[in-house]
Scaffold this active site. Structure first.
Site, mmCIF file in Angstrom:
data_model
loop_
_atom_site.group_PDB
_atom_site.id
_atom_site.type_symbol
_atom_site.label_atom_id
_atom_site.label_comp_id
_atom_site.label_asym_id
_atom_site.label_seq_id
_atom_site.Cartn_x
_atom_site.Cartn_y
_atom_site.Cartn_z
ATOM 1 N N GLU A 13 0.812 -1.218 0.000
ATOM 2 C CA GLU A 13 0.000 0.000 0.000
ATOM 3 C C GLU A 13 0.848 1.271 0.000
ATOM 4 O O GLU A 13 0.384 2.321 -0.454
ATOM 5 C CB GLU A 13 -0.966 -0.017 1.195
ATOM 6 C CG GLU A 13 -2.048 -1.080 1.025
ATOM 7 C CD GLU A 13 -2.945 -1.272 2.234
ATOM 8 O OE1 GLU A 13 -4.115 -1.608 2.051
ATOM 9 O OE2 GLU A 13 -2.461 -1.121 3.385
ATOM 10 N N GLY A 79 -12.492 -4.184 1.231
ATOM 11 C CA GLY A 79 -13.516 -5.057 0.670
ATOM 12 C C GLY A 79 -14.799 -4.259 0.487
ATOM 13 O O GLY A 79 -15.174 -3.469 1.348
ATOM 14 N N MET A 173 -9.331 -3.190 7.841
ATOM 15 C CA MET A 173 -8.830 -3.656 9.135
ATOM 16 C C MET A 173 -8.060 -2.602 9.936
ATOM 17 O O MET A 173 -7.443 -2.949 10.948
ATOM 18 C CB MET A 173 -7.968 -4.917 8.917
ATOM 19 C CG MET A 173 -8.757 -6.048 8.263
ATOM 20 S SD MET A 173 -7.799 -7.560 7.984
ATOM 21 C CE MET A 173 -7.545 -8.139 9.646
ATOM 22 N N GLU A 174 -8.083 -1.339 9.492
ATOM 23 C CA GLU A 174 -7.297 -0.316 10.212
ATOM 24 C C GLU A 174 -7.989 1.030 10.389
ATOM 25 O O GLU A 174 -7.723 1.754 11.359
ATOM 26 C CB GLU A 174 -5.950 -0.058 9.488
ATOM 27 C CG GLU A 174 -5.016 -1.240 9.424
ATOM 28 C CD GLU A 174 -5.353 -2.194 8.273
ATOM 29 O OE1 GLU A 174 -6.058 -1.767 7.324
ATOM 30 O OE2 GLU A 174 -4.948 -3.364 8.332
ATOM 31 N N ASP A 197 -11.671 -6.487 -3.306
ATOM 32 C CA ASP A 197 -12.484 -7.724 -3.269
ATOM 33 C C ASP A 197 -13.873 -7.363 -2.758
ATOM 34 O O ASP A 197 -14.116 -6.212 -2.389
ATOM 35 C CB ASP A 197 -11.828 -8.766 -2.346
ATOM 36 C CG ASP A 197 -11.685 -8.240 -0.928
ATOM 37 O OD1 ASP A 197 -10.608 -7.692 -0.616
ATOM 38 O OD2 ASP A 197 -12.650 -8.320 -0.150
HETATM 39 N N1 ADE Z 1 -9.205 -5.312 3.111
HETATM 40 C C1 ADE Z 1 -9.423 -5.622 1.826
HETATM 41 N N2 ADE Z 1 -10.333 -6.598 1.717
HETATM 42 C C2 ADE Z 1 -10.711 -6.932 2.967
HETATM 43 C C3 ADE Z 1 -11.608 -7.885 3.513
HETATM 44 N N3 ADE Z 1 -12.320 -8.691 2.741
HETATM 45 N N4 ADE Z 1 -11.712 -7.951 4.866
HETATM 46 C C4 ADE Z 1 -10.987 -7.136 5.652
HETATM 47 N N5 ADE Z 1 -10.131 -6.211 5.188
HETATM 48 C C5 ADE Z 1 -9.984 -6.113 3.862
#
Ligand code: ADE
Length: 231
Positions: A13, A79, A173-174, A197
C-alpha cells in the site's frame, strides 16, 4: 499543515507512494520503519503499520507524537459492501466504525464502548479537497461509511451483519483505529481506499490478485490530493 503523515497497512500500500519521492530518510522505531521525505517544500513521513487495529494505532500515534505530524492521510485497499463499488473503485470515508467491538452483553450497541462513539467522522475539509481533485481528474469516488475490524471478511454472513448493523459501504482492518487516534489527538485525517475484493466467498483470491493494482489506484489519487493540499 506543517508535517504530513501518510499511512498504509501493508508494504504494497505504501510502495507506490515511496516510488514517487526521492531522498527518503529511513528511521527505525518500535519494530517499524518510518520514511521521511521533503516534497515540494512539504515535510512528509510515510509508514505502513502492519495489518490490524493495534498496529495501525501504534503507527498513527507514533507519526503524530514522535514525528510531529499534524495531518494524516491513509491509503490502501478495502472489501466492498455497497454493490456500486467494483474492484479498483475508490471510496473516501465520511465516517468509520469498529464492527468487531462488542459489549452488547451489557446492553450497548455494536461498535460502542463507554467514553467512545460508534462512528467517528473524518475531517470535512480534507474530504472536500479530495472531492475537488476527483472532479478535476474525472475520477469516480464514493463517499461513505467504512467498517473496521480485526478480521479478513470472506463470508456473506459476516458481510451482511456489517451491512445491516452499520450501513457500511466498505470494510477493512485499520481505518477506524486510525480515526480514534486522530480524533483523540485532534489531528485532521482522511481515509482513502480502493476496492480489492467483495468480502464474500472468494475474497481471499481476489485480494491476492488485486491488492497491488488497487493499492496503486488509491496511492495515485492520494498523491494528487497531496499536490492540491500543498498548493
Ligand atoms: N481489506 C481488503 N479486503 C478486505 C476484507 N475482505 N476484509 C478485511 N479487510 C480487507
Amino acid at each position: 499543515m506543517k508535517k504530513l503523515a501518510i499511512m498504509g497497512a501493508m508494504e504494497e500500500e505504501i510502495e507506490p507512494l515511496l516510488a514517487h519521492f526521492d531522498n527518503v530518510k529511513v528511521t527505525d522505531f518500535a519494530k517499524n520503519k518510518y520514511y521521511e521525505v521533503t516534497y515540494n517544500g512539504l515535510e512528509i513521513v510515510i509508514a505502513y503499520s502492519k495489518i490490524g487495529k493495534v498496529f495501525a494505532s501504534l503507527t498513527a500515534s507514533t507519526l503524530i507524537e514522535k514525528f510531529g505530524c499534524d495531518t494524516l492521510l491513509f491509503s490502501g485497499v478495502a472489501g466492498a459492501i455497497n454493490p456500486k463499488l467494483k474492484i479498483g473503485d475508490l471510496i473516501i470515508a465520511d465516517k468509520l466504525c469498529q464492527h468487531d467491538l462488542d459489549i452488547t452483553a451489557f446492553g450497548h450497541p455494536h461498535g460502542f464502548v463507554p467514553g467512545g462513539d460508534v462512528f467517528i467522522e473524518t475531517t470535512e475539509k480534507l474530504r472536500d479537497i479530495a472531492k475537488e481533485v476527483a472532479v478535476e481528474n474525472s475520477l469516480s469516488v464514493l463517499e461513505g461509511t467504512i467498517a473496521t475490524g480485526d478480521q479478513f471478511v470472506h463470508s456473506v454472513e459476516r458481510k451482511e451483519f456489517i451491512e445491516s448493523t452499520f450501513k457500511a459501504d466498505a470494510l477493512e482492518m485499520e481505518g477506524a483505529s486510525v480515526a480514534v487516534i486522530c480524533d483523540s489527538l485532534s489531528v485532521p485525517f482522511f481515509i482513502l481506499r480502493a476496492i480489492s475484493d467483495t468480502a464474500d466467498g472468494g475474497a481471499d483470491i481476489d485480494f491476492d490478485e488485486f491488492l497491488k493494482s488497487s493499492a496503486k489506484e488509491s496511492a495515485d489519487y492520494l498523491i494528487k490530493i497531496v499536490d492540491k493540499l500543498n498548493k
